[in-house]
Write a protein that holds these residues in place. Structure first.
Motif: not given
Length: 262
Positions: A178-182, A75-80, A83-90, A165-167
């Protein structure tokens, strides 16, 4: 009883991406540690720093099992997007850094989904940490059960805000979070089904009863919406048998599913 991990380090997100881009499917924590030691990974860091960063990444991402870490590499080596990669990292991050998970599940979720509270102040953090030190005292590390210094509380309070915030799940301004769910995709939601539920066929009730979606601030409406999206993209099949709604995953396992990412 789950022991609470008192966070002391940053997210290291960019470093995590760098590491996963420099390992192969055959690598494991032992071989990766050798690459870090030899400077093949994190070669621009001091050896002590590189080892410390690797130790943190190892605990957060490889401690969940080899298959899950292997899936994340695809997933990390895909073209997404980043922010999407951050969602998986979370997903991995809060499974290990469980103080953040408790914060999201037991404090932010109800306020965010039921009361529509999106901004959280220092007072909110203080209330949460007071709850932890009183109601979950026995789950804290032994050295913290007799008391936590003001400087340690302040550091953790700031880290809770900063790392969310970092994720990409919130923004900080004037000491307020301020929560901003992506935007969350059917692909990401399907990944959760593989990550948290081992069986190929699960029921909708299993998803609701597990409670795991609370940590991602997903209410019943959100879950239904994402399930529908996953069904429309043929990642899952949904069938109703009386009162039981069965969900069948298309792939055999999490790695096979992750290989579909491009």
């Amino acid at each position: 009883m789950e022991k609470i991990i008192w966070p002391t380090t940053s997210v290291w997100f960019d470093e995590t991406l760098e590491l996963f881009k420099n390992i192969s499917a055959e690598d494991n924590p032992v071989s990766i540690a050798k690459k870090v030691k030899n400077g093949d990974i994190f070669g621009d860091m001091k050896e002590t720093t590189a080892k410390r960063v690797w130790g943190t990444i190892n605990a957060r991402y490889f401690g969940q099992g080899g298959e899950k870490a292997s899936a994340l590499r695809y997933i990390f080596n895909s073209n997404i997007s980043k922010q999407e990669k951050q969602n998986y990292a979370l997903v991995f991050y809060i499974e290990y850094e469980n103080l953040f998970r408790i914060f999201l599940e037991e404090y932010i979720f109800n306020n965010f989904t039921e009361l529509c509270q999106k901004t959280f102040t220092q007072m909110d953090l203080d209330k949460f940490l007071e709850y932890i030190t009183i109601e979950k005292k026995e789950q804290l590390p032994l050295k913290l059960q007799d008391g936590i210094s003001d400087s340690s509380i302040k550091k953790v309070r700031n880290m809770l805000y900063k790392n969310i915030e970092t994720l990409g799940w919130g923004t900080i301004e004037n000491s307020k979070l301020t929560i901003r769910r992506p935007s969350l995709t059917p692909e990401w939601f399907t990944f959760l089904l593989y990550y948290f539920f081992d069986d190929k066929v699960i029921t909708k009730n299993q998803i609701y009863d597990s409670g795991v979606m609370k940590r991602f601030l997903l209410n019943e409406y959100d879950i239904e919406y994402l399930l529908t999206g996953a069904k429309m993209k043929h990642y899952i099949e949904v069938s109703q048998l009386g009162d039981i709604c069965n969900i069948t995953k298309e792939k055999e396992g999490i790695v096979e599913y992750a290989k579909t990412y491009r």
